[in-house]
Design an enzyme around this catalytic site. Structure first.
Site, PDB file in Angstrom:
ATOM      1  N   HIS A 164     -15.016  -8.426  -0.885  1.00 16.08           N
ATOM      2  CA  HIS A 164     -15.012  -9.827  -1.266  1.00 16.08           C
ATOM      3  C   HIS A 164     -16.128 -10.654  -0.636  1.00 16.08           C
ATOM      4  CE1 HIS A 164     -11.251  -8.406  -2.750  1.00 16.08           C
ATOM      5  NE2 HIS A 164     -10.854  -8.120  -1.531  1.00 16.08           N
ATOM      6  N   ARG A 219      -9.124 -12.471  -2.935  1.00 14.59           N
ATOM      7  CA  ARG A 219      -9.214 -11.056  -3.314  1.00 14.59           C
ATOM      8  C   ARG A 219      -9.586 -10.861  -4.784  1.00 14.59           C
ATOM      9  NH1 ARG A 219      -7.092  -8.117   1.001  1.00 14.59           N
ATOM     10  NH2 ARG A 219      -5.534  -9.252   2.226  1.00 14.59           N
ATOM     11  N   HIS A 271      -8.953  -0.054  -5.748  1.00 15.49           N
ATOM     12  CA  HIS A 271      -8.059  -0.736  -4.800  1.00 15.49           C
ATOM     13  C   HIS A 271      -6.649  -0.248  -5.063  1.00 15.49           C
ATOM     14  CE1 HIS A 271     -11.266  -3.473  -3.678  1.00 15.49           C
ATOM     15  NE2 HIS A 271     -11.533  -3.555  -4.968  1.00 15.49           N
ATOM     16  N   MET A 272      -5.897   0.007  -4.017  1.00 20.22           N
ATOM     17  CA  MET A 272      -4.521   0.473  -4.189  1.00 20.22           C
ATOM     18  C   MET A 272      -3.619  -0.626  -4.728  1.00 20.22           C
ATOM     19  SD  MET A 272      -4.085   3.246  -1.109  1.00 20.22           S
ATOM     20  CE  MET A 272      -2.340   3.173  -1.126  1.00 20.22           C
ATOM     21  N   SER A 273      -3.799  -1.843  -4.258  1.00 18.14           N
ATOM     22  CA  SER A 273      -2.981  -2.958  -4.745  1.00 18.14           C
ATOM     23  C   SER A 273      -3.688  -3.639  -5.912  1.00 18.14           C
ATOM     24  CB  SER A 273      -2.741  -3.965  -3.617  1.00 18.14           C
ATOM     25  OG  SER A 273      -3.946  -4.608  -3.259  1.00 18.14           O
ATOM     26  N   ASN A 287     -13.536   2.075  -2.046  1.00 15.73           N
ATOM     27  CA  ASN A 287     -12.568   1.036  -1.718  1.00 15.73           C
ATOM     28  C   ASN A 287     -13.070   0.467  -0.406  1.00 15.73           C
ATOM     29  OD1 ASN A 287     -10.513  -0.612  -0.924  1.00 15.73           O
ATOM     30  ND2 ASN A 287      -8.874   0.868  -1.260  1.00 15.73           N
ATOM     31  N   TYR A 344       0.792  -1.228   0.000  1.00 15.69           N
ATOM     32  CA  TYR A 344       0.000   0.000   0.000  1.00 15.69           C
ATOM     33  C   TYR A 344       0.827   1.282   0.000  1.00 15.69           C
ATOM     34  CZ  TYR A 344      -3.449  -3.476   1.312  1.00 15.69           C
ATOM     35  OH  TYR A 344      -4.249  -4.582   1.340  1.00 15.69           O
ATOM     36  N   ASP A 365     -25.888  -4.796  -1.517  1.00 21.46           N
ATOM     37  CA  ASP A 365     -27.308  -4.469  -1.640  1.00 21.46           C
ATOM     38  C   ASP A 365     -27.559  -2.986  -1.384  1.00 21.46           C
ATOM     39  OD1 ASP A 365     -27.820  -7.093  -2.272  1.00 21.46           O
ATOM     40  OD2 ASP A 365     -28.702  -7.602  -0.329  1.00 21.46           O
TER      41      ASP A 365
END
Length: 148
Positions: free
Chosen positions: A81, A112, A101-103, A75, A23, A88
């Site tokens: 996941h 993931r 997502h940063m990664s 994020n 990150y 919903d």
């Protein structure tokens, strides 16, 4: 002025301290600041919200519906996941949703690779560190411009 809501999920308040290999060292406050500056450049208001409590996140999404926010960048961290409750809640929104997502989640653990938000998000951006958020903001603003 259009309003974009940026939602940060569980553990993301630990950016800058948590696993710098994945990150980096940028903090959540720095990301939020960069988003607000870019928002000004793009002519949108950016509000950022972070929580480690799933119910709080759900309530903020419900409020976003009531407020008629124009777009959402999210994020959700690990909730991405498995949280069908957040999925919903997001599905109630009529605004475009960009998942970030940063990664690069697809180059990490198999769990993931799947997003429960994938079917309702306009798109997903991952693997660019803090720039994933900036790209996400640009994407949601672009989606609003093309939907005119």
């Amino acid at each position: 002025m259009k309003k974009i809501l940026v939602l940060h999920g569980i553990n993301l308040n630990m950016f800058g301290k948590r696993d710098p290999k994945q990150y980096g060292t940028v903090t959540l406050a720095e990301i939020d600041s960069r988003l607000r500056v870019l928002g000004q450049e793009l002519g949108v208001e950016v509000e950022c919200f972070q929580t480690n409590h799933e119910g709080e996140m759900c309530e903020r999404i419900h409020r976003a519906f009531t407020e008629k926010v124009d777009g959402v960048v999210i994020n959700a961290g690990a909730w991405t996941h498995y949280s069908y409750g957040l999925r919903d809640a997001l599905a109630i929104l009529t605004a475009p949703i960009i998942e970030v997502h940063m990664s690069n989640v697809h180059a990490r653990e198999e769990f993931r690779h799947d997003s429960v938000f994938g079917q309702i998000a306009k798109g997903q951006i991952c693997g660019f560190g803090a720039d994933s958020y900036l790209l996400g903001l640009r994407a949601v603003v672009g989606a609003l411009e093309t939907s005119k």
